[in-house]
Write a protein that holds these residues in place. Structure first.
Motif, PDB file in Angstrom:
ATOM      1  N   ASP A 546      41.149  32.677  43.945  1.00 12.33           N
ATOM      2  CA  ASP A 546      42.165  33.424  43.199  1.00 12.33           C
ATOM      3  C   ASP A 546      42.102  34.925  43.504  1.00 12.33           C
ATOM      4  O   ASP A 546      41.036  35.548  43.433  1.00 12.33           O
ATOM      5  CB  ASP A 546      41.968  33.197  41.693  1.00 12.33           C
ATOM      6  N   GLU A 547      43.261  35.498  43.832  1.00 13.88           N
ATOM      7  CA  GLU A 547      43.337  36.910  44.242  1.00 13.88           C
ATOM      8  C   GLU A 547      42.920  37.855  43.114  1.00 13.88           C
ATOM      9  O   GLU A 547      42.223  38.846  43.333  1.00 13.88           O
ATOM     10  CB  GLU A 547      44.782  37.221  44.673  1.00 13.88           C
ATOM     11  N   GLU A 548      43.344  37.535  41.865  1.00 15.92           N
ATOM     12  CA  GLU A 548      43.010  38.399  40.727  1.00 15.92           C
ATOM     13  C   GLU A 548      41.503  38.479  40.507  1.00 15.92           C
ATOM     14  O   GLU A 548      40.955  39.552  40.254  1.00 15.92           O
ATOM     15  CB  GLU A 548      43.662  37.857  39.445  1.00 15.92           C
ATOM     16  N   ILE A 549      40.822  37.315  40.594  1.00 11.84           N
ATOM     17  CA  ILE A 549      39.373  37.289  40.370  1.00 11.84           C
ATOM     18  C   ILE A 549      38.656  38.026  41.500  1.00 11.84           C
ATOM     19  O   ILE A 549      37.697  38.763  41.262  1.00 11.84           O
ATOM     20  CB  ILE A 549      38.872  35.841  40.199  1.00 11.84           C
ATOM     21  N   MET A 550      39.131  37.842  42.736  1.00 12.65           N
ATOM     22  CA  MET A 550      38.538  38.576  43.868  1.00 12.65           C
ATOM     23  C   MET A 550      38.663  40.079  43.645  1.00 12.65           C
ATOM     24  O   MET A 550      37.729  40.846  43.877  1.00 12.65           O
ATOM     25  CB  MET A 550      39.253  38.195  45.169  1.00 12.65           C
ATOM     26  N   ASN A 551      39.836  40.490  43.191  1.00  9.70           N
ATOM     27  CA  ASN A 551      40.121  41.918  42.981  1.00  9.70           C
ATOM     28  C   ASN A 551      39.200  42.528  41.928  1.00  9.70           C
ATOM     29  O   ASN A 551      38.834  43.704  41.997  1.00  9.70           O
ATOM     30  CB  ASN A 551      41.589  42.073  42.559  1.00  9.70           C
ATOM     31  N   SER A 552      38.802  41.726  40.943  1.00  8.85           N
ATOM     32  CA  SER A 552      37.982  42.243  39.841  1.00  8.85           C
ATOM     33  C   SER A 552      36.484  42.125  40.118  1.00  8.85           C
ATOM     34  O   SER A 552      35.666  42.517  39.301  1.00  8.85           O
ATOM     35  CB  SER A 552      38.313  41.490  38.554  1.00  8.85           C
ATOM     36  N   SER A 553      36.116  41.559  41.278  1.00 10.22           N
ATOM     37  CA  SER A 553      34.693  41.331  41.574  1.00 10.22           C
ATOM     38  C   SER A 553      34.009  42.617  42.047  1.00 10.22           C
ATOM     39  O   SER A 553      34.659  43.575  42.469  1.00 10.22           O
ATOM     40  CB  SER A 553      34.557  40.244  42.640  1.00 10.22           C
TER      41      SER A 553
END
Length: 938
Positions: A546-553
């Motif tokens: 998921d792009e959102e989870i990657m972005n928040s990592s």
């Protein structure tokens, strides 16, 4: 923390397809491991990192404890340092226990049982008064609270009977001297001298007489002795008569737990446990369902009011008198006879079904029918309305009926329509609430000082766990919802909420795609939860696309570059912003260098199937149109009603309408119309395993193994030995190893210890006899063929079109990395789903019109694999079929021809059709959560 301890260092990982890689994972950070499907992410994180953490934990235990756990193999890795205790939360729905619920699996139920057992008050269902069991000290405290100079009589009522005189004589012999007859005190000896002078009615034995004097020091012990004697003589019941200023009052006290002629059970943990025979509902035995009167058969049209004939059995001439009686008597209880059934409150429905002392409800009617069942017409009538239904005694909560009499007494006014009547909530009421409602209830509740002291810690634990369920986007689930009815994503998030509730610190949490089944709106909540887990001092490692989870990592590790043998390398390590510059497939999709193209135009449609008045779970009587011969996407936030509509109503309805037998229960709908007769079959492709046998694998499922067996049986050596195709099967005797029956390993049952799986000594794990393994094609024997990946096998059998064409669809759906002989049990839900899809594609062009229903097919898929999947969907449409997809992934939604958006929110706030139309029109819809996220992709 030293530099050494800041990282979990993995050196020389080479399990499965990993290429001897070294990885440094930052500790106490949110780390995402990504890459194309089959690149080796799960092998690195679960099979290497977590397996080693688990192995070390087992090794740390005593030899006595280790014997019960079995020996865990060391993963193929040179070394792992900096690893803290590990907890893995996978997507699998692990429980098949028919009694496991959301409340039990999150431990909320354990705290609820304790709360109601310790701070609950029992109320009589007859008078709604609290049932109290008085102790001696309660009566002493009551007497001491009376005004000074009050005259007190501690008495026991004597029951009128023929032998009353002899009973009075016995009492005199025991030392009692006075009785009271009609408020007049008389000596027992006077009564015994001339009994005919007295009318022996309302006779009370006088245990003690006293006047309240606050200065008397020994009064308490005297009162206590007298009360104890009174309880003994009165078999648990006494009356205190108080006279003050010429006003006389009687006060009853009982040390028995009784009221209104009913003996109640005292609140206890066992009474409130449906997994205990003592607490389980006697009617359904703790399962929540019985074969009884089916509500859907009794009230077929829930849009009708009672007056309009909603109750089907009361429409006939002979039975209208039941309906008329109900109308006459229900006026006194303000029952709305002109309001549609589906708009009645739970309490109004209770009155209609259960009735009360004056009104005979639907269940009374069927009880009467059962009593008349010696007549054939009544037996026929009864059979018409029977079905599997929610147990009427416990309403599906599984607890015995009297558990609902125990309630929490709140001082403040909480305006909730409690299903089990009364103004206070029972444990049954709490269990039937959605998580969100239950949290609001416990957040607002104010108990009295005594109960507050008992319940304070319990309420805190319950609220914390409910809050975690809310935080992971599960506020719409009922606490009574069965665990085995949850999706993989829901199950994983419940496990995550349970882990959060345990408040562990200094651990390594390993999660497998927690965003599965989550709408992008709810993913934001999940990210917050993951960060909270990190803030507690844990390392959080997530396998995710998921792009959102990657972005928040905090850190990303990309495994690749491709799948299977072409994967297993670290292609990127670093921050999310840096991956854009990398040459990895993930980086290219995130930066926009590569993307899933939006179709230039949407397919038009003319044929359709229409369902009217759909109502199941939270669906609000909706009408919906499903177009044929195009790709339709059903979207909406988690818990909005997508699965209820598609799998609960549409799938079984279309199966029955197209003439296919199914024993699936169909949700309520009024009418099905349109071109359903053109559908020859319906295929529901969900994430259930593709085979129950451990020998089942992808190549047998798509029927390609038959052609490979034929090929090997045609080899010269096979013909000389007389080997037929069945000799190359591991499912039947002949050529397979007799010792392991074609499994390649033997399972040794260790009774109370974990089963051991050891490589078969006879065939050394090769599944076949030596004489069969001697037969080769292009230098490879039959076992070596099973070890090939799909991609390798297609190249190997390039000259055999009958085999390579059957394998090609597996490659097209993105499973080229899977080995031909990989056990079905080891495939993820998403992989199993794509194997099913490939089996239909490999069947070639089918002239019959098939409807395919997919339940979140993007599970476990990288952007690159989603592109392949969409091509497969388009192939199905090109072959004249219809595709319906339940999906949250925006990339799939933007490529659909038609969208049905359900919402606006989850649970009670969902169940409406927000939008039907093309993606371009959806983004203009204001109250759609899907529209907000889709806008940026179109």
């Amino acid at each position: 923390m030293s530099a050494q301890e800041k990282f979990i260092k993995i050196k020389g990982a080479k399990l499965h397809n990993l290429k001897n890689i070294d990885v440094n994972i930052p500790r106490n950070k949110l780390v995402v491991v990504t890459g194309v499907s089959g690149s080796g992410k799960s092998t690195l994180v679960f099979d290497t990192l977590f397996a080693e953490g688990q192995r070390r934990y087992v090794e740390s235990l005593s030899s006595y404890a280790r014997q019960f756990l079995g020996k865990l193999e060391k993963p193929e890795v040179d070394s792992i340092s900096g690893l803290s205790p590990s907890i893995a939360i996978e997507q699998k729905v692990n429980t098949r226990n028919p009694r496991s619920t959301v409340a039990t699996s999150t431990e909320i139920y354990e705290y609820l049982k304790l709360l109601f057992a310790r701070a609950g008050h029992t109320f009589s269902p007859v008078s709604n008064k609290e049932v109290k069991c008085f102790e001696i000290k309660d009566v002493v405290n009551f007497i001491n609270s009376l005004d000074e100079e009050s005259q007190i009589l501690i008495t026991v009522k004597l029951s009128a009977s023929k032998d009353l005189i002899s009973k009075i004589r016995t009492l005199m012999q025991n030392g009692f001297t006075r009785i009271m007859i009609d408020n007049s005190l008389v000596k027992i000896e006077d009564v015994l001298k001339s009994p005919n002078d007295f009318k022996l009615k309302n006779v009370y034995l006088i245990i003690d007489r006293l006047i309240i004097d606050k200065n008397e020091t020994m009064a308490d012990s005297r009162i206590a002795d007298s009360v104890e004697t009174a309880f003994y003589e009165g078999h648990g019941e006494i009356e205190i008569i108080v006279k003050h200023n010429d006003v006389q009052q009687k006060h009853n006290f009982s040390n028995r737990f009784e009221l209104d002629g009913i003996k109640f059970e005292k609140p206890s943990v066992n009474l409130l446990s449906f997994n205990n025979p003592y607490g389980a509902c006697k009617r359904c035995e703790g399962f929540g369902n019985i074969i009884g009167i089916d509500e859907d058969l009794v009230i077929t049209d829930k849009n009708l009011s009672f007056y309009e004939g909603a109750v089907v059995p009361w429409r006939s001439e002979g039975m209208t008198e039941w309906k008329n009686n109900f109308i006459k008597k229900s006026i006194n209880y303000d029952f709305p006879v002109h309001r549609a059934y589906n708009q009645l409150t739970e309490r109004e429905k209770q009155l209609l079904w259960n009735g009360n002392n004056e009104i005979e409800g639907i269940y009374n009617f069927f009880k009467y029918i059962e009593e008349q069942s010696y007549k054939i017409q009544y037996r026929v009538m009864l059979s018409k309305y029977r079905g599997k239904t929610v147990c009427p005694d416990c309403r599906g909560v599984r607890l015995r009926k009297d558990a609902s009499y125990i309630k929490l007494v709140n001082k403040n006014n909480i305006n909730l329509d409690f299903i089990f009547s009364g103004k206070y909530a029972s444990i049954n009421d709490i269990l039937l609430m959605p998580v969100e409602t239950a949290f609001n209830y416990f957040d607002k509740i104010k108990l009295n000082d005594h109960d507050e002291k008992i319940a304070n810690r319990l309420l805190l634990e319950i609220k914390n766990r409910l809050k975690y369920l809310l935080d992971v986007g599960l506020g719409y689930l009922s606490l009574n919802r069965l665990s085995n009815s949850l999706s993989g994503g829901e199950s994983q998030r419940i496990n995550l909420a349970t882990s959060l509730g345990s408040s562990l610190v200094g651990s390594t949490y390993i999660l497998d795609e927690p965003s599965i089944g989550l709408h992008p709106r709810d993913t934001e909540k999940l990210i917050q939860v993951l960060h909270n887990l990190k803030k507690l001092g844990n390392s959080v490692i997530i396998v995710e696309h998921d792009e959102e989870i990657m972005n928040s990592s905090d850190h990303i590790i990309d495994i690749g570059p491709r799948a299977g043998t072409l994967g297993g390398k670290v292609v990127f390590e670093g921050h999310f912003n840096e991956i854009f510059k990398s040459d990895s497939l993930t980086g290219k999709y995130l930066s926009g260098k590569m993307k899933i193209e939006t179709p230039l135009k949407r397919r038009s449609w003319s044929n359709f199937i229409k369902l009217e008045k759909c109502s199941l779970n939270n669906l609000k009587n909706i009408d919906v149109v499903f177009p044929l011969n195009i790709i339709t996407c059903v979207t909406g936030v988690s818990g909005s009603g997508k699965t209820s509509l598609v799998k609960g109503i549409f799938y079984p309805a279309i199966q029955k309408a197209s003439g296919n037998f199914t024993n699936l229960k169909t949700g309520k709908f009024e009418n099905i119309s349109g071109d359903f007769k053109s559908i020859k079959s319906v295929e529901l492709i969900d994430q259930n395993p593709i085979g129950k046998s451990t020998r089942s694998n992808p190549v047998t499922y798509i029927k390609a193994w038959d052609s490979i067996r034929d090929l090997y049986s045609e080899q010269a050596l096979a013909k000389r030995n007389g080997f037929k195709p069945q000799h190359f099967s591991f499912n039947v005797d002949g050529g397979r190893c007799e010792q392991c029956k074609g499994e390649g390993e033997e399972t040794i049952e260790m009774q109370f210890m974990a089963d051991l799986h050891i490589t078969c000594e006879s065939c050394k794990g090769q599944k076949f006899k030596n004489e069969v393994l001697e037969i080769t094609y292009k230098g490879k024997n039959i076992y070596e063929i099973l070890c090939l990946t799909i991609d390798e096998a297609i190249d190997f059998f390039a000259d055999k079109a009958n085999i390579s064409l059957k394998l090609k669809p597996l490659q097209e759906v993105g499973l080229g990395y899977v080995k031909l002989g990989q056990s079905s049990a080891s495939l993820s839900g998403g992989e199993a789903q794509r194997v099913k899809l490939a089996s239909f594609l490999s069947a070639g062009k089918n002239t019959e019109h098939v409807m395919f229903i997919f339940d979140e097919p993007t599970t476990g898929l990288h952007f690159n694999d989603i592109e392949k999947l969409l091509k497969s969907f388009n192939s199905l449409i090109a072959n004249g079929h219809t595709v319906i997809i339940i999906e949250h992934n925006i990339e799939v939604i933007k490529c659909a021809d038609w969208i049905i958006d359900i919402g606006p929110d989850g649970g009670e706030n969902g169940g409406n059709i927000i939008f039907e139309g093309t993606p371009e029109l959806l983004i203009k819809t204001k109250n759609s959560h899907t529209a907000k996220f889709l806008k940026s992709k179109l």
